[in-house]
Design a protein around this motif. Sequence first.
Motif, PDB file in Angstrom:
ATOM      1  N   LEU A   1       0.815  -1.223   0.000  1.00  0.00           N
ATOM      2  CA  LEU A   1       0.000   0.000   0.000  1.00  0.00           C
ATOM      3  C   LEU A   1       0.845   1.268   0.000  1.00  0.00           C
ATOM      4  N   ARG A   2       2.172   1.115   0.054  1.00  0.00           N
ATOM      5  CA  ARG A   2       3.058   2.263   0.128  1.00  0.00           C
ATOM      6  C   ARG A   2       3.343   2.822  -1.260  1.00  0.00           C
ATOM      7  N   GLU A   3       3.218   4.116  -1.383  1.00  0.00           N
ATOM      8  CA  GLU A   3       3.527   4.805  -2.641  1.00  0.00           C
ATOM      9  C   GLU A   3       4.989   4.596  -3.003  1.00  0.00           C
ATOM     10  N   GLY A   4       5.254   4.206  -4.227  1.00  0.00           N
ATOM     11  CA  GLY A   4       6.618   4.036  -4.696  1.00  0.00           C
ATOM     12  C   GLY A   4       7.260   2.708  -4.352  1.00  0.00           C
ATOM     13  N   ALA A   5       6.495   1.762  -3.811  1.00  0.00           N
ATOM     14  CA  ALA A   5       7.063   0.482  -3.392  1.00  0.00           C
ATOM     15  C   ALA A   5       7.283  -0.476  -4.563  1.00  0.00           C
ATOM     16  N   PHE A   6       6.580  -0.262  -5.661  1.00  0.00           N
ATOM     17  CA  PHE A   6       6.687  -1.151  -6.818  1.00  0.00           C
ATOM     18  C   PHE A   6       7.586  -0.540  -7.883  1.00  0.00           C
ATOM     19  N   GLU A   7       8.346  -1.393  -8.532  1.00  0.00           N
ATOM     20  CA  GLU A   7       9.186  -0.964  -9.639  1.00  0.00           C
ATOM     21  C   GLU A   7       8.988  -1.949 -10.790  1.00  0.00           C
ATOM     22  N   THR A   8       8.562  -1.440 -11.943  1.00  0.00           N
ATOM     23  CA  THR A   8       8.386  -2.271 -13.126  1.00  0.00           C
ATOM     24  C   THR A   8       9.700  -2.293 -13.904  1.00  0.00           C
ATOM     25  N   LYS A   9      10.068  -3.476 -14.378  1.00  0.00           N
ATOM     26  CA  LYS A   9      11.336  -3.645 -15.088  1.00  0.00           C
ATOM     27  C   LYS A   9      11.102  -4.421 -16.373  1.00  0.00           C
ATOM     28  N   ALA A  10      12.033  -4.279 -17.300  1.00  0.00           N
ATOM     29  CA  ALA A  10      12.001  -5.055 -18.539  1.00  0.00           C
ATOM     30  C   ALA A  10      13.080  -6.130 -18.463  1.00  0.00           C
ATOM     31  N   ALA A  11      12.693  -7.355 -18.773  1.00  0.00           N
ATOM     32  CA  ALA A  11      13.642  -8.464 -18.801  1.00  0.00           C
ATOM     33  C   ALA A  11      14.388  -8.461 -20.137  1.00  0.00           C
TER      34      ALA A  11
END
Length: 110
Positions: free
Chosen positions: A51-61
């Motif tokens: 629920l924390r803002e900025g906790a997720f990071e999307t990456k490209a494999a």
Amino acid sequence: MAGKFHLKKASDGQFHFNLRAGNGEIVLTSELYKAKDSALNGIESVRKNALREGAFETKAASNGKHYFVLKATNGQVIGQSQQYTSEASASQGIQSVISSAPGATLTDES
């Protein structure tokens, strides 16, 4: 249907968990932990940090697919998703973690 954490013991004796969404799909897999208590703390960290803002990071494999990681406030990766064919699909996976993790039950299969 609510999400579920599945705590498991690996063949080498370490512990890990998966978060399954309401539809049964695995949306997040943890790192390996040497102690069960550490894995349980990891589950609590997912519940809080989802629920924390900025906790997720999307990456490209390297194969062109996309995935995401969930990080704790100290920057440590708590869990990683499967690979998705598009960034939009990875974003949907993030939304699934956000909606599933806070109220997810725990199934201890260790």
